[in-house]
Design an enzyme around this catalytic site. Structure first.
Site, PDB file in Angstrom:
ATOM      1  N   GLN A  98       0.822  -1.207   0.000  1.00 39.85           N
ATOM      2  CA  GLN A  98       0.000   0.000   0.000  1.00 39.85           C
ATOM      3  C   GLN A  98       0.854   1.255   0.000  1.00 39.85           C
ATOM      4  OE1 GLN A  98      -1.329   0.738   4.463  1.00 39.85           O
ATOM      5  NE2 GLN A  98      -1.405  -1.468   4.025  1.00 39.85           N
ATOM      6  N   HIS A 100       0.044   5.650   1.184  1.00 41.85           N
ATOM      7  CA  HIS A 100      -0.911   6.595   1.745  1.00 41.85           C
ATOM      8  C   HIS A 100      -0.789   7.917   0.992  1.00 41.85           C
ATOM      9  CE1 HIS A 100      -1.470   3.689   4.855  1.00 41.85           C
ATOM     10  NE2 HIS A 100      -0.253   3.848   5.342  1.00 41.85           N
ATOM     11  N   GLU A 125       2.792   7.409   8.840  1.00 41.49           N
ATOM     12  CA  GLU A 125       2.859   6.431   9.928  1.00 41.49           C
ATOM     13  C   GLU A 125       4.290   6.255  10.422  1.00 41.49           C
ATOM     14  OE1 GLU A 125      -0.658   3.387   8.338  1.00 41.49           O
ATOM     15  OE2 GLU A 125       1.447   2.806   8.228  1.00 41.49           O
ATOM     16  N   HIS A 252       4.787   0.155   0.958  1.00 34.69           N
ATOM     17  CA  HIS A 252       5.190  -0.634   2.123  1.00 34.69           C
ATOM     18  C   HIS A 252       4.168  -1.718   2.421  1.00 34.69           C
ATOM     19  CE1 HIS A 252       2.502   2.463   3.800  1.00 34.69           C
ATOM     20  NE2 HIS A 252       2.217   1.583   4.753  1.00 34.69           N
ATOM     21  N   ARG A 271      -4.411   0.416  -1.824  1.00 37.87           N
ATOM     22  CA  ARG A 271      -3.873  -0.944  -1.820  1.00 37.87           C
ATOM     23  C   ARG A 271      -3.638  -1.452  -3.235  1.00 37.87           C
ATOM     24  NH1 ARG A 271      -7.927  -0.738   2.075  1.00 37.87           N
ATOM     25  NH2 ARG A 271      -7.240  -1.203   4.199  1.00 37.87           N
TER      26      ARG A 271
END
Length: 407
Positions: A98, A100, A125, A252, A271
């Site tokens: 995925q 972000h 993250e 990642h 995804r």
């Protein structure tokens, strides 16, 4: 104030008490019954709408408590929500490949596809390993990807000889071209490639990290295209205390192990593999960063912000305002105990105790800390706390999440 975290039992989580999440949650909530065949994947500590923590005193949601007194709780007269979400993850099966989106892209995706991208926020993250932890993170250097293709005839056949030639010549477009060709291959071509590789590897005598990882992912996900991403992305094995930071558009996937994770409050995930969920391949390929850096460069280093006053506090300070995480790691206290300073920022913080025990003292109150204790420190509670570590106990370890006001 003590809070109770929200437990998520996603399929990929570790089972029963093999899960560190389950052990923490059971210590955190006296009434939790851990079922041996249930996956305990995540423990959420925050006010996220999909799983707010609750106050231990009366069961009220932390989100309700913050909205009722935002100035006293998070030092804000305008905002009514924490900008971050603190989690612990226990991973048995890989999470999806995925990326972000950044803030601008998140707002655009939310407007266009609100059923898929459910909020307009970005989702950077930080993952800090609690145990040996495995992840895919960022594209590998050109020469590493070229070597993988040289050693894997099935991938050469799938992607074409010209891709390998461009990689060997370090053509700047080679990785993008190869990965796009992979992700746009037909399901039938992917299945033929992976099935042939699995057959060959299962009968081979030699072992390697990538071979073992391929067979593990193939056993869990079959002929999902994400299985082949391991030949493009860095395969990292983190030791406890090491961390990775996932900025916008960095590809990642978490693979195995336990970690503390902190992120901006968002559910936005694009995804493209290792998942039965919706794969938005075109969006991922449009956003993904092809930096092609060595795996060790993916490690995110903490800072010692107060070396004299807080020599045992390392703080992970990412380049976003949403969150920072302090790791407080103290040696076992000898006779007479150990006293240590803990700082609470102006916007409040969440403190999770992972190991050891002690007492947190401040503003005339004492809170007992042990494994699984989660404390929300409101802004009105003051800035300085004294941590008294238990005598002759085990080393003390806690993580403190807060808004990032360090930059």
């Amino acid at each position: 104030m003590e809070i109770v975290g929200n437990v998520k039992c996603y399929e990929w989580g570790k089972l029963g008490l093999d899960s560190f999440v389950a052990k923490l949650a059971q210590a955190n909530s006296d009434g939790l019954e851990v079922k041996p065949d249930c996956p305990y994947a995540e423990l959420w500590m925050g006010d996220h709408v999909s799983g707010p923590a609750t106050l231990k005193t009366d069961g009220k949601g932390l989100d309700q408590a913050i909205r009722a007194d935002p100035a006293g709780m998070i030092g804000s007269s305008t905002g009514q929500q924490l900008p971050f979400l603190l989690k612990v993850l226990s991973i048995r099966m890989a999470l999806s490949v995925q990326v972000h989106p950044d803030k601008t892209e998140a707002e655009k995706l939310h407007r266009q596809f609100p059923d898929i991208y459910k909020d307009p926020n970005h989702k950077p993250e930080l993952a800090i390993a609690l145990t040996d932890f495995q992840a895919l993170c960022g594209f590998r250097p050109h020469e590493d990807i070229a070597r993988s293709l040289q050693e894997t005839v099935e991938l050469q056949q799938l992607l074409g000889a010209e891709v390998l030639a461009k990689l060997e010549a370090r053509d700047p477009s080679a990785v993008r071209e190869g990965y796009e060709r992979l992700m746009h291959s037909t399901p039938e071509a992917i299945e033929r490639c992976i099935a042939a590789m699995a057959s060959r590897m299962q009968s081979a005598d030699s072992a390697s990290e990538l071979r073992d990882l391929f067979l593990r992912l193939h056993a869990d996900f079959g002929c999902d295209v994400g299985v082949l991403s391991i030949y493009f992305l860095n395969y990292l094995r983190l030791q406890p205390g090491q961390a990775i930071y996932l900025a916008a558009n960095v590809p990642h996937a978490y693979l195995d192990g336990d970690c503390v994770e902190c992120m901006a409050c968002s559910d936005n995930v694009v995804r493209a593999g290792l998942t039965p969920k919706f794969k938005d391949v075109d969006t991922l390929l449009r956003l993904v960063r092809y930096d092609c850096l060595p795996g060790e460069s993916m490690l995110f280093q903490p800072r010692l912000l107060q070396p004299e006053r807080q020599p045992h506090t390392r703080t992970f300070v990412p380049p976003v305002p949403d969150f920072a995480v302090a790791e407080i790691r103290l040696p076992a206290a000898s006779a007479g105990g150990l006293e240590y300073s803990v700082t609470n920022p102006d916007n409040g913080s969440i403190l999770l105790t992972v190991g050891g025990g002690g007492t947190l003292v401040g503003e005339g109150r004492e809170i007992r800390l042990s494994m699984g204790t989660i404390v929300f420190l409101p802004s009105s509670a003051g800035k300085e706390f004294l941590l008294k570590v238990d005598e002759a106990g085990e080393p003390f370890l806690a993580f403190q999440a807060m808004r990032n006001d360090f930059e």
